[in-house]
Design a protein around this motif. Structure first.
Motif, PDB file in Angstrom:
ATOM      1  N   ALA A   1      55.572  12.695  -7.461  1.00 46.91           N
ATOM      2  CA  ALA A   1      54.372  12.349  -6.707  1.00 46.91           C
ATOM      3  C   ALA A   1      54.555  11.001  -6.044  1.00 46.91           C
ATOM      4  N   VAL A   2      54.261  10.953  -4.746  1.00 45.99           N
ATOM      5  CA  VAL A   2      54.438   9.710  -4.010  1.00 45.99           C
ATOM      6  C   VAL A   2      53.218   8.819  -4.211  1.00 45.99           C
ATOM      7  N   TYR A   3      52.057   9.447  -4.203  1.00 46.32           N
ATOM      8  CA  TYR A   3      50.826   8.687  -4.377  1.00 46.32           C
ATOM      9  C   TYR A   3      50.405   8.775  -5.835  1.00 46.32           C
ATOM     10  N   GLY A   4      49.434   7.968  -6.198  1.00 48.83           N
ATOM     11  CA  GLY A   4      48.988   7.874  -7.579  1.00 48.83           C
ATOM     12  C   GLY A   4      48.744   9.193  -8.285  1.00 48.83           C
ATOM     13  N   THR A   5      47.802   9.976  -7.756  1.00 50.95           N
ATOM     14  CA  THR A   5      47.432  11.194  -8.474  1.00 50.95           C
ATOM     15  C   THR A   5      48.306  12.354  -8.029  1.00 50.95           C
ATOM     16  N   PRO A   6      48.978  12.977  -8.968  1.00 52.92           N
ATOM     17  CA  PRO A   6      49.812  14.112  -8.558  1.00 52.92           C
ATOM     18  C   PRO A   6      48.957  15.273  -8.050  1.00 52.92           C
ATOM     19  N   GLN A   7      49.504  15.987  -7.088  1.00 55.93           N
ATOM     20  CA  GLN A   7      48.760  17.116  -6.515  1.00 55.93           C
ATOM     21  C   GLN A   7      49.147  18.415  -7.203  1.00 55.93           C
ATOM     22  N   ARG A   8      48.161  19.264  -7.360  1.00 53.16           N
ATOM     23  CA  ARG A   8      48.439  20.612  -7.870  1.00 53.16           C
ATOM     24  C   ARG A   8      47.769  21.578  -6.922  1.00 53.16           C
ATOM     25  N   THR A   9      48.578  22.326  -6.190  1.00 58.48           N
ATOM     26  CA  THR A   9      48.006  23.251  -5.220  1.00 58.48           C
ATOM     27  C   THR A   9      48.537  24.651  -5.478  1.00 58.48           C
ATOM     28  N   THR A  10      47.646  25.627  -5.464  1.00 56.87           N
ATOM     29  CA  THR A  10      48.101  27.003  -5.661  1.00 56.87           C
ATOM     30  C   THR A  10      47.580  27.879  -4.537  1.00 56.87           C
ATOM     31  N   THR A  11      48.353  28.891  -4.193  1.00 58.49           N
ATOM     32  CA  THR A  11      47.887  29.922  -3.279  1.00 58.49           C
ATOM     33  C   THR A  11      48.094  31.253  -3.980  1.00 58.49           C
ATOM     34  N   GLY A  12      47.023  31.953  -4.180  1.00 58.15           N
ATOM     35  CA  GLY A  12      47.119  33.281  -4.790  1.00 58.15           C
ATOM     36  C   GLY A  12      47.158  33.271  -6.306  1.00 58.15           C
ATOM     37  N   TYR A  13      47.062  32.099  -6.921  1.00 58.28           N
ATOM     38  CA  TYR A  13      47.110  32.011  -8.376  1.00 58.28           C
ATOM     39  C   TYR A  13      46.014  31.053  -8.818  1.00 58.28           C
ATOM     40  N   ASN A  14      45.457  31.285  -9.986  1.00 52.53           N
ATOM     41  CA  ASN A  14      44.362  30.470 -10.480  1.00 52.53           C
ATOM     42  C   ASN A  14      44.826  29.035 -10.773  1.00 52.53           C
TER      43      ASN A  14
END
Ligand code: TYD
Ligand code: MG
Length: 454
Positions: free
Chosen positions: A316-329
């Motif tokens: 993660a480049v910025y403080g809060t890591p990103q969690r992104t999903t497409t098609g999954y919960n």
């Protein structure tokens, strides 16, 4: 001058109120109640001349005396559509097809209307006869018995129906219909309710099936009314990502079949093509092996389906890591990441994780968990998985690999598509199969890691 009658309707659930209020007491939504004009003359009937139900009385019958020979269903000549309906259209049934604008609802029903060997009436309130003809020309050239009517007033539609006596009617769309018995504008709750009631009456009294297209709102409900869904026999949803060519047809409610079946279509320049073998299209045929992809053996209804899961794990480049999903919960992804952190010692807390199910489809089968784990680990380690392995298991909070339903079917599908190995839970009870595929049984996450990257 006659007094104008009005009533208040909740635009969310359709409940009628005598006066305005801020919150709907039925569905608890705020600011959804609006005033609509209503005017109900003496009777409401699909026939303008007489009211058949008034003279005809139905008697109660003993259940044993009721003739249960199943009425022949109408074959739509569209295998996917038949399957979703549970084997064709039941005479006298009302089928509602919902979906976002531009997803292909009109195309699907027109295509079916053109293919079916019955006398059909396609009523459109949205497009002119010329436009429909142009669309029909794109789709097919064979259509002998399909009539097109552009009309929005139900009384006029029924007049044409009485004259034509079609064997099936398609309405595109319920939101454009307008009944004389109700004053309010087309698309309002009271109009939709009234027009649907008239159509139901017509369908039941003449045993003619009626297919209705309904628009859906931003939050995915069929515009206007939950009540519409209660009134009809079958609710179908046509979904898919507009940027992808694949479309999925699902039954949300079906009085004459299961709701587990799905139909898959591909939107081509000449209409919707049925996809008979979905696994082949959902797995990309990349020659080079990439890290971060894994194949899951899932089930949609009774159909096994192999899909590709892609994960991208990066710092993660910025403080809060990103969690992104497409098609999954997304919540399930967070759970899996926590399990990997706690049970297998992977430090994923400071990493961005993106997860994507290819083909633009959404899957909620827990059996894809293990493939999600494999894809994430593969991306994290930057080690590609072998091309010929697939996965079918759920992952539990303790890091255990759990069995899933109907694993034999998944194994057979994987074998059919040429996979050499399938990883399943150690606790799966499978009958002895003499299959050529190697079945690798694992009990926990650590074992998975050892097998794949050890
Ligand atoms: P349409 O059936 O009009 O959608 P809906 O009735 O759900 O609003 O579908 C419109 C889209 O489908 C439009 O973007 C063009 C595309 N399309 C094709 O790709 N191929 C075809 O043969 C047809 C008729 C439409
Ligand atoms: Mg349309």
């Amino acid at each position: 001058m006659a007094k104008v009658k009005t009533a208040f309707f909740c635009q969310n659930c359709g409940t009628q109120f005598a006066k305005w209020q801020g919150q709907c007491t039925a569905c608890k939504e705020w600011n959804t109640i609006t005033e609509e004009l209503i005017e109900k003359p003496e009777k409401v009937s699909w026939k303008t001349s007489e009211s058949p139900s008034a003279n005809r009385r139905t008697k109660p019958l003993k259940i044993n005396e009721i003739d249960a020979t199943t009425e022949a269903r109408l074959d739509t000549k569209n295998k996917e559509f038949n399957r979703v309906l549970g084997g064709g259209i039941v005479p006298g049934s009302l089928i509602l097809l919902g979906g976002e604008p531009g997803i292909g609802k009109s195309t699907l029903l027109l295509q079916i209307a053109l293919q079916m060997p019955y006398k059909l009436l396609y009523v459109s309130g949205e497009e002119s006869q010329k436009q429909i003809k142009m669309r029909a020309e794109r789709i097919t050239t064979t259509a002998e018995n399909c009539y097109i009517l552009t009309e929005t007033k139900t009384q006029n539609i029924f007049r044409q129906i009485e004259e034509l006596q079609p064997e099936m009617v398609v309405i595109d769309s319920i939101q454009t219909l307008h009944s004389d018995y109700i004053e309010s504008s087309a698309g309002s709750i009271s109009q939709i309710k009234e027009c649907t009631t008239e159509l139901i009456k017509y369908a039941k009294e003449t045993a003619t099936p009626v297919l209705i297209i309904g628009h859906i709102t931003k939050d995915g409900n069929i515009a206007g009314p939950k009540i519409l869904e209660h009134m009809v026999d079958t609710v179908l949803q046509f979904e898919g990502d507009r940027n992808h060519v694949y479309r999925i047809l699902r039954a949300h409610k079906n009085r004459f079949g299961s709701t587990h079946e799905i139909g898959i279509y591909e939107m081509l320049s000449d209409g919707l093509r049925e996809v008979a073998n979905p696994s082949e299209i959902l797995i990309s045929k990349n020659e080079e092996i990439l890290s971060g992809t894994a194949i899951a053996a899932t089930l949609e209804g009774i159909r096994p389906l192999l899909i590709e899961i892609q994960a991208l794990v990066s710092t993660a480049v910025y403080g809060t890591p990103q969690r992104t999903t497409t098609g999954y919960n997304a919540k399930r992804l967070n759970m899996i990441l926590a399990v990997l952190e706690k049970r297998a010692g992977f430090r994923l807390g400071a990493k961005d994780v993106f997860l994507n199910i290819t083909g633009g489809i959404t899957v909620d089968d827990p059996a894809i968990d293990l493939a999600v784990v494999a894809a994430i680990l593969s991306s994290n380690e930057d080690i590609p998985l072998p091309k010929d392995i697939c996965f079918a298991a759920e992952v539990g909070l303790a890091g255990e690999v759990r069995p899933v339903a109907r694993v034999e079917q998944r194994i057979l599908e994987a074998e059919k598509l040429g996979f050499a190995t399938i990883m399943i839970s150690k606790y799966c009870k499978i009958p002895k199969m003499n299959s050529g595929i190697q079945i690798q049984k694992v009990a926990g996450i650590e074992e998975v890691v050892a097998h794949l990257f050890g």
